[in-house]
Design an enzyme around this catalytic site. Structure first.
Site, mmCIF file in Angstrom:
data_model
loop_
_atom_site.group_PDB
_atom_site.id
_atom_site.type_symbol
_atom_site.label_atom_id
_atom_site.label_comp_id
_atom_site.label_asym_id
_atom_site.label_seq_id
_atom_site.Cartn_x
_atom_site.Cartn_y
_atom_site.Cartn_z
ATOM 1 N N ASP A 83 0.869 -1.181 0.000
ATOM 2 C CA ASP A 83 0.000 0.000 0.000
ATOM 3 C C ASP A 83 0.905 1.230 0.000
ATOM 4 O O ASP A 83 1.753 1.384 0.879
ATOM 5 C CB ASP A 83 -0.897 -0.053 1.246
ATOM 6 N N ASP A 110 -3.682 2.362 -5.234
ATOM 7 C CA ASP A 110 -2.372 2.314 -4.568
ATOM 8 C C ASP A 110 -2.158 1.053 -3.743
ATOM 9 O O ASP A 110 -1.364 1.031 -2.820
ATOM 10 C CB ASP A 110 -2.169 3.568 -3.710
ATOM 11 N N GLU A 111 -2.872 -0.019 -4.083
ATOM 12 C CA GLU A 111 -2.838 -1.211 -3.249
ATOM 13 C C GLU A 111 -2.844 -2.477 -4.102
ATOM 14 O O GLU A 111 -3.569 -2.545 -5.093
ATOM 15 C CB GLU A 111 -4.108 -1.209 -2.398
#
Ligand code: TTP
Ligand code: MG
Length: 360
Positions: free
Chosen positions: A4, A104-105
């Protein structure tokens, strides 16, 4: 593992304007009614020190940063997507199976390439951090665990630029003291209900009577909460856009409980399934059979293989074993028989798994 990115949108802004690094930076979604109407999308850690958080009204963030040399910027989604694509390409190269779950993960199944070793996983993360710093120039946090659920919770423990490793034997000690809303699926309303039930920590939830949980939250959620609190999670990491399973079912020419006769049918089903897997470049790791009996009851059996595979032989062998066991347990004749393969993954990742497994 779960990766993340740290304060992602704000970190992207720092990337194209390094001077921002010295200052509190707040990214806002401006609704446009008045200059300050809208919400905080995210903020860098310098701004978070002042109590600025995602989702907070912008005017409140401004108030918290009054008199501070802070920077407020509007979201630039297109730019963040570009950075995200670049990052995901790097992360993908470190995974046996890769699954992006947000801008973003991403989840990375690295089991095979680290030979199941948490020490090797730690070294892999160190390498990945250097690689991402060099190629993109940003930091991220990582959670490593024996399954997705533990990796996700672990990732949130230490940020920014964090790494939290939770080994299988430490899962319960790690989870128990944490507040229950660290688990995915425990939102504000659920948290409130759990508090009413006297459940504050994940440990409280793990001990809570599962029957009661089912009464309160329904069977799907109740069982999920019980398993999650105990660190149990069998969900595989899955490449996006792939089917979860491929299956075929057919009716026998006559009702039967003769192994050879039923195998004739399953052989044609497995050939079809195998053809589809080859076409899509998929391997499988789980094989199941389903039988509709003459009394119209439905029975199923399944088996998880040690390694993902793509051979027709392995598929047929497993189906045969499942069928043999099934016929031993049942004395009712079979009318329809089905075969299903699941835990599918792209062939290339199997190739990579094998390569890393044999160390070349
Ligand atoms: P997150 O990963 O939740 O947050 P983050 O990356 O900003 O911070 P952290 O270091 O804690 O991981 O979300 C990723 C991006 O999604 C975030 O940068 C901005 C966006 N986002 C919103 O626009 N609104 C929100 O309420 C949240 C939580 C995130
Ligand atoms: Mg993030």
């Amino acid at each position: 593992m779960l990766v993340d990115l740290d304060y992602f949108f704000a970190q992207c802004e720092e990337l194209r304007n390094p001077a921002l690094k010295e200052k509190p930076v707040v990214i806002g979604v401006y609704s446009g009614r008045t200059e300050d109407s809208g919400a905080v999308s995210t903020a860098n850690y310098a701004a978070r020190k002042y109590g600025v958080k995602s989702g907070m009204p912008l005017f409140l963030a401004k108030r918290k940063l009054e008199g501070v040399d802070a920077v407020f910027l509007p979201v630039d989604h297109e730019y963040y997507e570009q950075i995200s694509d670049k990052l995901m390409r790097v992360f993908r190269g470190y995974a046996d199976v890769f699954e992006q779950v947000g801008i973003d993960e991403a989840y990375l199944d690295v089991t095979c390439r680290v030979h199941g070793s948490f020490d090797e996983a730690k070294a892999l993360v160190a390498q990945m951090k250097v690689d991402v710093r060099n190629q993109v120039g940003v930091t991220f946090s990582v959670g490593v665990g024996p399954n997705r659920l533990v990796a996700k919770v672990a990732c949130d423990v230490q940020k920014p630029d964090g790494l939290t490793i939770v080994r299988a034997e430490d899962v319960n000690a790690f989870l128990q003291p944490l507040p229950v809303d660290r688990l995915i699926g425990v939102g504000r309303k659920t948290l409130q209900r759990m508090t009413e039930l006297g459940v504050k920590t994940i440990g409280d939830l793990a001990k809570f009577d599962v029957q009661r949980l089912v009464e309160v939250f329904g069977s799907t959620l109740g069982v999920y909460f019980h398993n999650a609190a105990n660190g149990v999670d069998d969900e595989p990491v899955r490449e996006a856009g792939e089917p979860e399973s491929v299956s075929r079912i057919g009716t026998l020419k006559q009702d039967s409980r003769d192994l050879t006769f039923i195998l004739e049918k399953t052989d044609s089903l497995t050939a079809e399934i195998h053809g589809e897997l080859v076409k899509k470049g998929l391997s499988f790791r789980q094989v199941g059979i389903i039988a509709v009996l003459t009394d119209l009851t439905v029975r199923s059996r399944s088996q998880t293989l040690e390694q993902p595979t793509r051979t027709l032989e392995a598929l047929r062998k497993t189906v045969r074993e499942l069928l043999e066991r099934f016929l031993e347990d049942s004395d009712i004749e079979v009318r329809r028989i089905g075969v299903k393969v699941s835990q599918l993954a792209k062939e290339e990742s199997v190739q990579k798994r094998l390569e890393s497994f044999f160390g070349n």
